[in-house]
Design a protein around this motif. Structure first.
Motif, PDB file in Angstrom:
ATOM      1  N   ASN A   1      -3.176  -4.771   3.361  1.00  0.00           N
ATOM      2  CA  ASN A   1      -2.632  -5.910   4.113  1.00  0.00           C
ATOM      3  C   ASN A   1      -3.696  -6.371   5.109  1.00  0.00           C
ATOM      4  O   ASN A   1      -4.879  -6.058   4.938  1.00  0.00           O
ATOM      5  CB  ASN A   1      -1.290  -5.545   4.774  1.00  0.00           C
ATOM      6  CG  ASN A   1      -1.438  -4.497   5.869  1.00  0.00           C
ATOM      7  OD1 ASN A   1      -2.548  -4.195   6.324  1.00  0.00           O
ATOM      8  ND2 ASN A   1      -0.337  -3.940   6.298  1.00  0.00           N
ATOM      9  N   ASP A   2      -3.273  -7.103   6.158  1.00  0.00           N
ATOM     10  CA  ASP A   2      -4.267  -7.641   7.102  1.00  0.00           C
ATOM     11  C   ASP A   2      -4.968  -6.554   7.917  1.00  0.00           C
ATOM     12  O   ASP A   2      -6.049  -6.780   8.461  1.00  0.00           O
ATOM     13  CB  ASP A   2      -3.607  -8.684   8.026  1.00  0.00           C
ATOM     14  CG  ASP A   2      -2.333  -8.157   8.669  1.00  0.00           C
ATOM     15  OD1 ASP A   2      -1.718  -7.211   8.125  1.00  0.00           O
ATOM     16  OD2 ASP A   2      -1.948  -8.681   9.726  1.00  0.00           O
TER      17      ASP A   2
ATOM     18  N   LYS B   1      -5.026  -3.280  -7.352  1.00  0.00           N
ATOM     19  CA  LYS B   1      -5.169  -4.023  -6.105  1.00  0.00           C
ATOM     20  C   LYS B   1      -6.354  -4.981  -6.214  1.00  0.00           C
ATOM     21  O   LYS B   1      -7.312  -4.714  -6.940  1.00  0.00           O
ATOM     22  CB  LYS B   1      -5.406  -3.060  -4.935  1.00  0.00           C
ATOM     23  CG  LYS B   1      -4.337  -1.999  -4.731  1.00  0.00           C
ATOM     24  CD  LYS B   1      -2.955  -2.561  -4.476  1.00  0.00           C
ATOM     25  CE  LYS B   1      -2.856  -3.392  -3.233  1.00  0.00           C
ATOM     26  NZ  LYS B   1      -1.486  -3.948  -3.057  1.00  0.00           N
ATOM     27  N   ASP B   2      -6.300  -6.078  -5.433  1.00  0.00           N
ATOM     28  CA  ASP B   2      -7.384  -7.064  -5.458  1.00  0.00           C
ATOM     29  C   ASP B   2      -8.617  -6.530  -4.726  1.00  0.00           C
ATOM     30  O   ASP B   2      -8.507  -6.013  -3.612  1.00  0.00           O
ATOM     31  CB  ASP B   2      -6.930  -8.357  -4.781  1.00  0.00           C
ATOM     32  CG  ASP B   2      -5.884  -9.085  -5.609  1.00  0.00           C
ATOM     33  OD1 ASP B   2      -5.806  -8.813  -6.829  1.00  0.00           O
ATOM     34  OD2 ASP B   2      -5.141  -9.911  -5.038  1.00  0.00           O
TER      35      ASP B   2
ATOM     36  N   PRO C   1     -15.555  -5.658   2.135  1.00  0.00           N
ATOM     37  CA  PRO C   1     -15.008  -5.140   3.391  1.00  0.00           C
ATOM     38  C   PRO C   1     -15.813  -5.620   4.597  1.00  0.00           C
ATOM     39  O   PRO C   1     -16.972  -6.008   4.447  1.00  0.00           O
ATOM     40  CB  PRO C   1     -15.174  -3.621   3.228  1.00  0.00           C
ATOM     41  CG  PRO C   1     -16.387  -3.485   2.366  1.00  0.00           C
ATOM     42  CD  PRO C   1     -16.343  -4.656   1.408  1.00  0.00           C
TER      43      PRO C   1
ATOM     44  N   TYR D   1       0.868  -1.192   0.000  1.00  0.00           N
ATOM     45  CA  TYR D   1       0.000   0.000   0.000  1.00  0.00           C
ATOM     46  C   TYR D   1       0.894   1.227   0.000  1.00  0.00           C
ATOM     47  O   TYR D   1       2.113   1.106   0.026  1.00  0.00           O
ATOM     48  CB  TYR D   1      -0.934  -0.017   1.226  1.00  0.00           C
ATOM     49  CG  TYR D   1      -0.207  -0.027   2.546  1.00  0.00           C
ATOM     50  CD1 TYR D   1       0.129  -1.231   3.158  1.00  0.00           C
ATOM     51  CD2 TYR D   1       0.174   1.159   3.178  1.00  0.00           C
ATOM     52  CE1 TYR D   1       0.816  -1.239   4.372  1.00  0.00           C
ATOM     53  CE2 TYR D   1       0.856   1.155   4.382  1.00  0.00           C
ATOM     54  CZ  TYR D   1       1.176  -0.036   4.974  1.00  0.00           C
ATOM     55  OH  TYR D   1       1.861  -0.061   6.157  1.00  0.00           O
TER      56      TYR D   1
ATOM     57  N   LEU E   1     -12.043  -6.667  -2.583  1.00  0.00           N
ATOM     58  CA  LEU E   1     -12.552  -7.513  -1.498  1.00  0.00           C
ATOM     59  C   LEU E   1     -13.887  -6.982  -0.997  1.00  0.00           C
ATOM     60  O   LEU E   1     -14.262  -5.844  -1.277  1.00  0.00           O
ATOM     61  CB  LEU E   1     -11.540  -7.646  -0.352  1.00  0.00           C
ATOM     62  CG  LEU E   1     -10.958  -6.412   0.337  1.00  0.00           C
ATOM     63  CD1 LEU E   1     -11.984  -5.599   1.072  1.00  0.00           C
ATOM     64  CD2 LEU E   1      -9.884  -6.837   1.318  1.00  0.00           C
TER      65      LEU E   1
ATOM     66  N   ILE F   1      -7.222  -1.526   4.487  1.00  0.00           N
ATOM     67  CA  ILE F   1      -8.085  -1.731   3.317  1.00  0.00           C
ATOM     68  C   ILE F   1      -8.107  -0.421   2.533  1.00  0.00           C
ATOM     69  O   ILE F   1      -8.102   0.668   3.113  1.00  0.00           O
ATOM     70  CB  ILE F   1      -9.493  -2.179   3.771  1.00  0.00           C
ATOM     71  CG1 ILE F   1      -9.397  -3.623   4.278  1.00  0.00           C
ATOM     72  CG2 ILE F   1     -10.516  -2.059   2.635  1.00  0.00           C
ATOM     73  CD1 ILE F   1     -10.676  -4.238   4.755  1.00  0.00           C
TER      74      ILE F   1
ATOM     75  N   ILE G   1      -8.796  -1.631   9.766  1.00  0.00           N
ATOM     76  CA  ILE G   1      -9.828  -2.607  10.120  1.00  0.00           C
ATOM     77  C   ILE G   1     -10.239  -2.518  11.591  1.00  0.00           C
ATOM     78  O   ILE G   1     -11.244  -3.089  11.976  1.00  0.00           O
ATOM     79  CB  ILE G   1      -9.422  -4.065   9.794  1.00  0.00           C
ATOM     80  CG1 ILE G   1      -8.173  -4.457  10.573  1.00  0.00           C
ATOM     81  CG2 ILE G   1      -9.234  -4.306   8.316  1.00  0.00           C
ATOM     82  CD1 ILE G   1      -8.316  -5.863  11.090  1.00  0.00           C
TER      83      ILE G   1
ATOM     84  N   TYR H   1     -10.411  -2.563  -1.665  1.00  0.00           N
ATOM     85  CA  TYR H   1      -9.299  -3.395  -2.134  1.00  0.00           C
ATOM     86  C   TYR H   1      -8.428  -3.825  -0.953  1.00  0.00           C
ATOM     87  O   TYR H   1      -8.340  -3.122   0.058  1.00  0.00           O
ATOM     88  CB  TYR H   1      -8.415  -2.608  -3.104  1.00  0.00           C
ATOM     89  CG  TYR H   1      -9.160  -1.893  -4.194  1.00  0.00           C
ATOM     90  CD1 TYR H   1      -9.383  -2.498  -5.433  1.00  0.00           C
ATOM     91  CD2 TYR H   1      -9.644  -0.596  -3.992  1.00  0.00           C
ATOM     92  CE1 TYR H   1     -10.059  -1.827  -6.444  1.00  0.00           C
ATOM     93  CE2 TYR H   1     -10.333   0.083  -5.002  1.00  0.00           C
ATOM     94  CZ  TYR H   1     -10.530  -0.542  -6.218  1.00  0.00           C
ATOM     95  OH  TYR H   1     -11.201   0.120  -7.207  1.00  0.00           O
ATOM     96  N   LYS H   2      -7.728  -4.952  -1.156  1.00  0.00           N
ATOM     97  CA  LYS H   2      -6.843  -5.458  -0.108  1.00  0.00           C
ATOM     98  C   LYS H   2      -5.518  -4.694  -0.072  1.00  0.00           C
ATOM     99  O   LYS H   2      -4.846  -4.554  -1.094  1.00  0.00           O
ATOM    100  CB  LYS H   2      -6.552  -6.941  -0.347  1.00  0.00           C
ATOM    101  CG  LYS H   2      -5.722  -7.576   0.748  1.00  0.00           C
ATOM    102  CD  LYS H   2      -5.637  -9.082   0.544  1.00  0.00           C
ATOM    103  CE  LYS H   2      -4.619  -9.737   1.449  1.00  0.00           C
ATOM    104  NZ  LYS H   2      -4.771  -9.520   2.864  1.00  0.00           N
TER     105      LYS H   2
END
Ligand code: HQG
Length: 180
Positions: A163-164, A88-89, A93, A78, A91, A167, A126, A160-161
């Motif tokens: 990291n953990d 970016k992939d 949310p 990011y 997702l 977002i 998150i 988009y993803k």
């Protein structure tokens, strides 16, 4: 080896100025690890030449997962500000996301929404702990914004993803934002 300095330089090269290192990112932001290592070693900035193990080490010890190695390639997950768009992939949310920011920018955000500003994406957290950590970079007592990501996603906004904990979004309209 100064691993903090190395991590910052890797972020700088992969997020902001790959051309200074004669690197060409692919559309997902990856570069060949060997090319990055050679470019960094040309500067002679470290006590010894850096190795792939050093790059693995900065990823392993970091409090944030900023970089990712896949096979013989490495990328920043990011934070990009380069003109070339990094893909970016997508997702789905979690229902609620957070964003830590400053009191100074609050009025502007509540009026105009969250914009990527100098980066390619808006960075959302998150959980509140992560948002506080992000906001503390700029304000001793940051403002924590609560994002109705469920509603935004239902309305067709893409997430988009990163990291953990991070977002990404292109833009978050003020109608999805409340102050915690
Ligand atoms: C603000 C770090 C006025 C926004 C962090 C933020 C993160 C507005 C600043 C990652 C605005 C941009 C990214 C508007 C947004 N009016 N201000 N309409 N919309 N802003 O640094 O999210 O340690 O580009 O609130 O931990 O702070 O580098 O984004 O304050 O994950 O790995 O404009 O960078 O990670 O600042 O941080 P940034 P960010 P690293």
């Amino acid at each position: 080896m100064d691993y903090t300095k190395l991590s910052k330089e890797v972020s700088y090269a992969l997020r902001h100025a790959p051309w200074e290192y004669e690197l060409e990112l692919n559309r997902e932001g990856f570069v060949p690890i060997g090319q990055l290592i050679n470019a960094i070693n040309e500067s002679g900035n470290y006590s010894r030449p850096i190795t792939v193990e050093d790059l693995e080490h900065i990823i392993e010890i970091s409090d944030k997962k900023r970089h990712e190695i896949q096979g013989d390639k490495i990328r920043a997950l990011y934070g990009h500000s380069i003109p070339m768009h990094i893909s970016k992939d997508l997702l789905v949310p979690p229902d609620i996301l957070y964003h830590g920011t400053t009191h100074k920018t609050l009025d502007s955000i509540l009026r105009a929404g969250l914009k990527p500003m100098g980066r390619q994406y808006v960075h959302l957290s998150i959980d509140t702990d992560t948002a506080v950590q992000v906001g503390k970079r700029r304000d001793i007592v940051p403002v924590i914004l609560v994002i109705d990501a469920h509603k935004a996603h239902t309305d067709g906004i893409s997430f988009y993803k990163g990291n953990d904990k991070v977002i990404l979004a292109d833009y978050v309209s003020a109608k999805y934002i409340k102050v915690k």
